[in-house]
Write an enzyme that holds these catalytic residues in place. Structure first.
Site, mmCIF file in Angstrom:
data_model
loop_
_atom_site.group_PDB
_atom_site.id
_atom_site.type_symbol
_atom_site.label_atom_id
_atom_site.label_comp_id
_atom_site.label_asym_id
_atom_site.label_seq_id
_atom_site.Cartn_x
_atom_site.Cartn_y
_atom_site.Cartn_z
ATOM 1 C CE LYS A 53 -3.888 -2.397 2.102
ATOM 2 N NZ LYS A 53 -4.702 -2.734 3.262
ATOM 3 C CD GLN A 97 -3.639 -4.287 6.337
ATOM 4 O OE1 GLN A 97 -3.762 -3.210 5.749
ATOM 5 N NE2 GLN A 97 -3.919 -5.443 5.768
ATOM 6 C CG ASP A 120 -9.614 0.001 4.531
ATOM 7 O OD1 ASP A 120 -9.289 -0.442 3.419
ATOM 8 O OD2 ASP A 120 -8.996 -0.237 5.586
HETATM 9 N N1 GUN Z 1 -6.749 -6.696 5.833
HETATM 10 C C1 GUN Z 1 -6.892 -7.417 4.705
HETATM 11 N N2 GUN Z 1 -7.388 -6.638 3.729
HETATM 12 C C2 GUN Z 1 -7.562 -5.415 4.257
HETATM 13 C C3 GUN Z 1 -8.046 -4.182 3.744
HETATM 14 O O1 GUN Z 1 -8.440 -4.055 2.591
HETATM 15 N N3 GUN Z 1 -8.059 -3.139 4.613
HETATM 16 C C4 GUN Z 1 -7.665 -3.250 5.894
HETATM 17 N N4 GUN Z 1 -7.740 -2.174 6.671
HETATM 18 N N5 GUN Z 1 -7.209 -4.378 6.402
HETATM 19 C C5 GUN Z 1 -7.158 -5.449 5.589
#
Ligand code: GUN
Length: 283
Positions: A53, A97, A120
């Site tokens: 990311k 996350q 998100d």
């Molecule tokens: N854990 C796995 N995929 C994601 C996501 O798209 N966003 C977040 N915040 N955590 C994750």
């Protein structure tokens, strides 16, 4: 006849280029779009995802900061940090996350993020905005699936879409987005009786269960669009989706591969949401 492949890598590349262009325009106005990513603990997969990311963001001109905290960080400390980021006008997007350590209430943590920075799209305010058709942030995975359908010029109006999976971050928002485009939507899940009877009716199937080979060729209407959201491992340890690709590829009209389908699109849509948050903040 084999299906047409929907190339998620190629579309994600195109979207990243568009984000880079819009980011440059925003920077020229003195606004640097910025994303704060919070990682609590040492989960190996989360470490990889958050690194991606950050790299995706910086490559497109967005500013991304990864804040790492130990697994024994208290929930109160995390909430306090989120509130500080909420109040910081230089930060446009906040991503915590998941999964979080067990002593934390993930819902409470997500609800602490300002909806204006919820890139998100996990906040109840984002889910509510999607439900009533108001501007908000759409969760990145279903948003990416919608972009794939848009890219192949697929008109959803009056079509029957079957979503398999009812998670809050994929299945439910996916169904809502399809409905907004005037599709007729059926949401199925792992306990659905005679799943095949539903999927055989579908013009579009979105498989988001997390079980390999759960969608096979005999379950697909010839010519249907099949979008595979699954992320599983096969016996050789290789990444695979929920769809029996080799079989369904012979029946479907369009199909997304795994890897190289929905995955890169999810990553790209986070950049879109972050840029969008910065553009909204800039007015
Ligand atoms: N854990 C796995 N995929 C994601 C996501 O798209 N966003 C977040 N915040 N955590 C994750």
């Amino acid at each position: 006849m084999t299906a047409n492949l929907i190339d998620g890598n190629a579309l994600a590349r195109k979207i990243r280029a568009e984000v880079a262009g819009r980011t440059a325009a925003l920077k020229a106005k003195g606004v640097q779009p910025a994303l704060a990513i919070i990682l609590v603990g040492e989960d190996p997969a989360s470490q990889v995802y958050t690194k991606h990311k950050v790299n995706d963001s910086t490559e497109t001109g967005l500013d991304a900061t990864l804040e790492r905290y130990p697994a024994d960080m208290s929930e109160a400390q995390l909430l306090a940090r989120i509130k500080t980021l909420n109040d910081d006008p230089a930060v446009h997007g906040i991503l915590v996350q998941l999964p979080l350590p067990k002593h934390m209430d993930a819902h409470k943590v997500i609800e602490t993020i300002s909806p204006a920075k919820d890139v998100d799209g996990f906040h109840v305010a984002s889910a509510g905005a999607l439900m009533v058709g108001q501007p908000g942030f759409w969760p990145c995975t279903p948003y990416g699936c919608m972009k794939m359908l848009e890219n192949i010029g697929y008109d959803l109006r009056g079509k029957h879409a079957v979503v398999i999976g009812r998670s809050n971050i994929v299945g439910k928002p996916m169904a809502m987005m399809l409905l907004q485009k005037n599709a007729t939507v059926t949401i199925c899940h792992s306990a659905t009786k005679d799943l095949k009877a539903h999927t055989l009716q579908a013009d579009v199937i979105v498989a988001a269960v997390g079980k390999r080979n759960m969608l096979t060729a005999d379950m697909v209407k010839p010519g249907a669009v099949v979008i595979d959201v699954g992320m599983n491992r096969n016996d050789e340890g290789k990444l695979c989706g929920d769809v029996d690709f080799a079989g369904v590829n012979e029946v479907a009209g369009w199909i997304t591969p795994v890897p190289g389908g929905v995955g890169p699109m999810t990553r790209a849509m986070l950049l879109v949401n972050t840029l969008e948050a910065a553009e909204r903040a800039a007015g």
